[in-house]
Write a protein that holds these residues in place. Structure first.
Motif, PDB file in Angstrom:
ATOM      1  N   GLY A 101      36.537  46.745  44.521  1.00 30.43           N
ATOM      2  CA  GLY A 101      37.218  47.940  44.055  1.00 30.43           C
ATOM      3  C   GLY A 101      36.966  48.191  42.579  1.00 30.43           C
ATOM      4  N   PRO A 102      37.626  49.211  42.032  1.00 31.28           N
ATOM      5  CA  PRO A 102      37.397  49.611  40.636  1.00 31.28           C
ATOM      6  C   PRO A 102      38.098  48.682  39.652  1.00 31.28           C
ATOM      7  CG  PRO A 102      39.076  51.001  41.621  1.00 31.28           C
ATOM      8  CD  PRO A 102      38.574  50.108  42.725  1.00 31.28           C
ATOM      9  N   THR A 103      37.514  47.516  39.424  1.00 31.92           N
ATOM     10  CA  THR A 103      38.107  46.533  38.520  1.00 31.92           C
ATOM     11  C   THR A 103      37.057  46.062  37.518  1.00 31.92           C
ATOM     12  OG1 THR A 103      37.527  44.650  39.940  1.00 31.92           O
ATOM     13  CG2 THR A 103      39.649  45.725  40.347  1.00 31.92           C
ATOM     14  N   ASP A 104      37.514  45.367  36.504  1.00 34.55           N
ATOM     15  CA  ASP A 104      36.620  44.758  35.526  1.00 34.55           C
ATOM     16  C   ASP A 104      35.994  43.521  36.161  1.00 34.55           C
ATOM     17  OD1 ASP A 104      35.347  43.490  33.443  1.00 34.55           O
ATOM     18  OD2 ASP A 104      37.115  43.348  32.154  1.00 34.55           O
ATOM     19  N   PRO A 105      34.682  43.476  36.328  1.00 35.20           N
ATOM     20  CA  PRO A 105      34.057  42.319  36.984  1.00 35.20           C
ATOM     21  C   PRO A 105      34.233  41.016  36.214  1.00 35.20           C
ATOM     22  CG  PRO A 105      32.392  43.757  36.025  1.00 35.20           C
ATOM     23  CD  PRO A 105      33.693  44.496  35.943  1.00 35.20           C
ATOM     24  N   GLN A 106      34.659  41.113  34.959  1.00 31.73           N
ATOM     25  CA  GLN A 106      34.849  39.918  34.143  1.00 31.73           C
ATOM     26  C   GLN A 106      36.324  39.535  34.001  1.00 31.73           C
ATOM     27  OE1 GLN A 106      32.732  40.088  30.397  1.00 31.73           O
ATOM     28  NE2 GLN A 106      31.035  41.237  31.272  1.00 31.73           N
ATOM     29  N   GLU A 107      37.193  40.133  34.808  1.00 33.09           N
ATOM     30  CA  GLU A 107      38.630  39.948  34.585  1.00 33.09           C
ATOM     31  C   GLU A 107      39.106  38.508  34.772  1.00 33.09           C
ATOM     32  OE1 GLU A 107      40.803  42.447  37.242  1.00 33.09           O
ATOM     33  OE2 GLU A 107      39.893  41.635  39.060  1.00 33.09           O
ATOM     34  N   PHE A 108      38.375  37.702  35.546  1.00 31.52           N
ATOM     35  CA  PHE A 108      38.793  36.314  35.754  1.00 31.52           C
ATOM     36  C   PHE A 108      37.998  35.322  34.901  1.00 31.52           C
ATOM     37  CE2 PHE A 108      40.147  38.243  39.862  1.00 31.52           C
ATOM     38  CZ  PHE A 108      41.509  38.004  39.719  1.00 31.52           C
ATOM     39  N   PHE A 109      37.171  35.827  33.991  1.00 30.77           N
ATOM     40  CA  PHE A 109      36.357  34.934  33.164  1.00 30.77           C
ATOM     41  C   PHE A 109      37.227  34.023  32.296  1.00 30.77           C
ATOM     42  CE2 PHE A 109      31.897  37.035  32.903  1.00 30.77           C
ATOM     43  CZ  PHE A 109      31.855  37.109  34.281  1.00 30.77           C
ATOM     44  N   SER A 110      38.266  34.582  31.705  1.00 34.56           N
ATOM     45  CA  SER A 110      39.128  33.783  30.832  1.00 34.56           C
ATOM     46  C   SER A 110      39.820  32.677  31.622  1.00 34.56           C
ATOM     47  CB  SER A 110      40.166  34.681  30.158  1.00 34.56           C
ATOM     48  OG  SER A 110      41.045  33.919  29.357  1.00 34.56           O
ATOM     49  N   LEU A 111      40.318  33.020  32.806  1.00 31.77           N
ATOM     50  CA  LEU A 111      40.958  32.020  33.657  1.00 31.77           C
ATOM     51  C   LEU A 111      39.969  30.924  34.028  1.00 31.77           C
ATOM     52  CD1 LEU A 111      43.316  31.037  35.460  1.00 31.77           C
ATOM     53  CD2 LEU A 111      42.408  32.537  37.256  1.00 31.77           C
ATOM     54  N   ALA A 112      38.782  31.309  34.450  1.00 29.79           N
ATOM     55  CA  ALA A 112      37.782  30.330  34.873  1.00 29.79           C
ATOM     56  C   ALA A 112      37.382  29.406  33.730  1.00 29.79           C
ATOM     57  CB  ALA A 112      36.556  31.045  35.429  1.00 29.79           C
ATOM     58  N   SER A 113      37.355  29.938  32.512  1.00 29.07           N
ATOM     59  CA  SER A 113      36.934  29.125  31.370  1.00 29.07           C
ATOM     60  C   SER A 113      37.945  28.039  31.033  1.00 29.07           C
ATOM     61  CB  SER A 113      36.693  30.015  30.148  1.00 29.07           C
ATOM     62  OG  SER A 113      37.905  30.584  29.685  1.00 29.07           O
ATOM     63  N   SER A 114      39.170  28.160  31.554  1.00 29.67           N
ATOM     64  CA  SER A 114      40.190  27.138  31.307  1.00 29.67           C
ATOM     65  C   SER A 114      40.158  26.033  32.356  1.00 29.67           C
ATOM     66  CB  SER A 114      41.581  27.783  31.288  1.00 29.67           C
ATOM     67  OG  SER A 114      41.957  28.236  32.581  1.00 29.67           O
ATOM     68  N   MET A 115      39.231  26.132  33.309  1.00 30.52           N
ATOM     69  CA  MET A 115      39.131  25.176  34.405  1.00 30.52           C
ATOM     70  C   MET A 115      37.768  24.502  34.379  1.00 30.52           C
ATOM     71  SD  MET A 115      40.666  27.683  37.367  1.00 30.52           S
ATOM     72  CE  MET A 115      42.377  28.222  37.387  1.00 30.52           C
ATOM     73  N   ASN A 116      37.634  23.424  35.134  1.00 30.41           N
ATOM     74  CA  ASN A 116      36.373  22.693  35.213  1.00 30.41           C
ATOM     75  C   ASN A 116      35.710  22.908  36.568  1.00 30.41           C
ATOM     76  OD1 ASN A 116      36.615  21.422  32.634  1.00 30.41           O
ATOM     77  ND2 ASN A 116      38.098  19.992  33.527  1.00 30.41           N
ATOM     78  N   ARG A 117      34.386  23.039  36.541  1.00 27.89           N
ATOM     79  CA  ARG A 117      33.592  23.177  37.765  1.00 27.89           C
ATOM     80  C   ARG A 117      34.111  24.332  38.625  1.00 27.89           C
ATOM     81  NH1 ARG A 117      30.237  18.994  39.057  1.00 27.89           N
ATOM     82  NH2 ARG A 117      30.613  19.120  41.299  1.00 27.89           N
ATOM     83  N   VAL A 118      34.116  25.514  38.009  1.00 26.94           N
ATOM     84  CA  VAL A 118      34.588  26.730  38.664  1.00 26.94           C
ATOM     85  C   VAL A 118      33.474  27.769  38.652  1.00 26.94           C
ATOM     86  CG1 VAL A 118      36.161  28.698  38.438  1.00 26.94           C
ATOM     87  CG2 VAL A 118      37.038  26.379  38.237  1.00 26.94           C
ATOM     88  N   VAL A 119      33.352  28.489  39.755  1.00 29.97           N
ATOM     89  CA  VAL A 119      32.366  29.556  39.907  1.00 29.97           C
ATOM     90  C   VAL A 119      33.099  30.832  40.292  1.00 29.97           C
ATOM     91  CG1 VAL A 119      30.373  30.361  41.248  1.00 29.97           C
ATOM     92  CG2 VAL A 119      30.566  27.939  40.624  1.00 29.97           C
ATOM     93  N   ILE A 120      32.654  31.971  39.772  1.00 32.03           N
ATOM     94  CA  ILE A 120      33.189  33.263  40.195  1.00 32.03           C
ATOM     95  C   ILE A 120      32.178  33.913  41.134  1.00 32.03           C
ATOM     96  CG2 ILE A 120      33.871  35.575  39.477  1.00 32.03           C
ATOM     97  CD1 ILE A 120      34.972  34.385  36.931  1.00 32.03           C
ATOM     98  N   ASP A 121      32.647  34.283  42.306  1.00 30.16           N
ATOM     99  CA  ASP A 121      31.811  34.881  43.349  1.00 30.16           C
ATOM    100  C   ASP A 121      31.979  36.398  43.299  1.00 30.16           C
ATOM    101  OD1 ASP A 121      30.338  35.427  45.609  1.00 30.16           O
ATOM    102  OD2 ASP A 121      31.824  34.648  47.018  1.00 30.16           O
ATOM    103  N   MET A 122      30.893  37.106  43.014  1.00 23.15           N
ATOM    104  CA  MET A 122      30.937  38.566  42.926  1.00 23.15           C
ATOM    105  C   MET A 122      30.067  39.171  44.014  1.00 23.15           C
ATOM    106  SD  MET A 122      30.753  39.135  38.798  1.00 23.15           S
ATOM    107  CE  MET A 122      31.062  40.891  39.017  1.00 23.15           C
ATOM    108  N   HIS A 123      30.620  40.108  44.772  1.00 22.84           N
ATOM    109  CA  HIS A 123      29.889  40.790  45.835  1.00 22.84           C
ATOM    110  C   HIS A 123      29.700  42.250  45.439  1.00 22.84           C
ATOM    111  CE1 HIS A 123      31.488  37.691  49.023  1.00 22.84           C
ATOM    112  NE2 HIS A 123      30.850  37.133  48.012  1.00 22.84           N
ATOM    113  N   ASN A 124      28.503  42.587  45.034  1.00 18.88           N
ATOM    114  CA  ASN A 124      28.204  43.955  44.612  1.00 18.88           C
ATOM    115  C   ASN A 124      27.474  44.688  45.730  1.00 18.88           C
ATOM    116  OD1 ASN A 124      29.263  43.690  41.961  1.00 18.88           O
ATOM    117  ND2 ASN A 124      27.432  42.577  41.346  1.00 18.88           N
ATOM    118  N   TYR A 125      28.176  45.605  46.380  1.00 18.29           N
ATOM    119  CA  TYR A 125      27.588  46.355  47.486  1.00 18.29           C
ATOM    120  C   TYR A 125      26.999  47.655  46.945  1.00 18.29           C
ATOM    121  CZ  TYR A 125      30.035  43.019  50.436  1.00 18.29           C
ATOM    122  OH  TYR A 125      30.471  41.868  51.035  1.00 18.29           O
ATOM    123  N   ASN A 126      25.826  47.547  46.365  1.00 19.02           N
ATOM    124  CA  ASN A 126      25.237  48.691  45.675  1.00 19.02           C
ATOM    125  C   ASN A 126      24.715  49.767  46.619  1.00 19.02           C
ATOM    126  OD1 ASN A 126      25.657  47.544  43.119  1.00 19.02           O
ATOM    127  ND2 ASN A 126      23.784  46.337  43.286  1.00 19.02           N
TER     128      ASN A 126
END
Length: 213
Positions: free
Chosen positions: A186-211
């Motif tokens: 949906g219409p969200t900031d694709p980086q919105e969870f970057f800050s959260l992920a950076s506070s954790m170890n061995r974390v990946v953000i999965d992005m599905h871009n249906y272009n």
């Protein structure tokens, strides 16, 4: 049996066939759709990991709530056994959460409604805890994905942030495998969870871009 409309998920299959026929229908599917030979083929052709989608009812296997039927844990056990035999890794993906995170049939929805939210966090974390406890010691475990494709605005940033923190902690009780956070559709900031992920170890953000859609 003919399934009408657009919803053709596991809920519709098991509900449509009913408690007498659905167990055999699902067992036949698990026994034939993906087999050990497929893992051998994938490994022989250079693939080294598989992402296996599971539904929230797996945590209540072998007697999940109706209309779902037992057997999904055994199917996932087989995936681990075959992956390890052929030198592959498994990503467990919690693809369907109770009350649906996006309203799509692959989210386990009954009727197309998206209702997952704050009130579901505890029981969804319990599913992650089950998966991490059961498979955390397996050599084939690469990662656990906490949810698949939550849809904005129904799946809110605040609810997912709470859930991701709790789900991460649940996984870390049992394993240091990667934890995957799914970006919202949906219409969200694709980086919105970057800050959260950076506070954790061995974390990946999965992005599905249906272009293309």
């Amino acid at each position: 049996m003919t399934i009408v409309n657009t919803l053709q998920g596991e809920y519709q299959i098991t509900h449509g066939y009913g408690p007498d026929r659905a167990p055999q229908v699902m067992q036949d599917h698990w026994n034939s759709y993906i087999t050990e030979q497929d893992f051998n083929f994938m490994s022989s052709n250079g693939l080294d990991a598989v992402r296996v989608p599971v539904g929230w009812w797996i945590a209540q296997d072998p007697i999940p709530p109706r209309p779902f039927v037992g057997g999904s844990s055994r199917a996932l056990d087989n995936a681990f056994t075959w992956a390890e035999k052929y030198g592959m890794k498994v990503i467990i993906d919690l693809h369907a959460v109770k009350d649906s995170q996006n309203g799509n049939d692959h989210s386990g929805t009954r009727d197309g409604f998206q209702e997952w939210g704050d009130s579901n966090i505890g029981e969804t974390v319990a599913v992650i805890e089950y998966l991490a406890a059961r498979y955390g010691g397996r050599l084939g475990l690469a990662a656990i994905e906490l949810i698949n494709e939550p849809l904005a605005p129904g799946a809110t940033f605040d609810a997912l942030t709470k859930y991701y923190r709790a789900g991460y902690d649940a996984v870390r009780k049992h394993t240091d495998a990667y934890v995957i956070l799914s970006a919202r559709l949906g219409p969200t900031d694709p980086q919105e969870f970057f800050s959260l992920a950076s506070s954790m170890n061995r974390v990946v953000i999965d992005m599905h871009n249906y272009n293309l859609f």
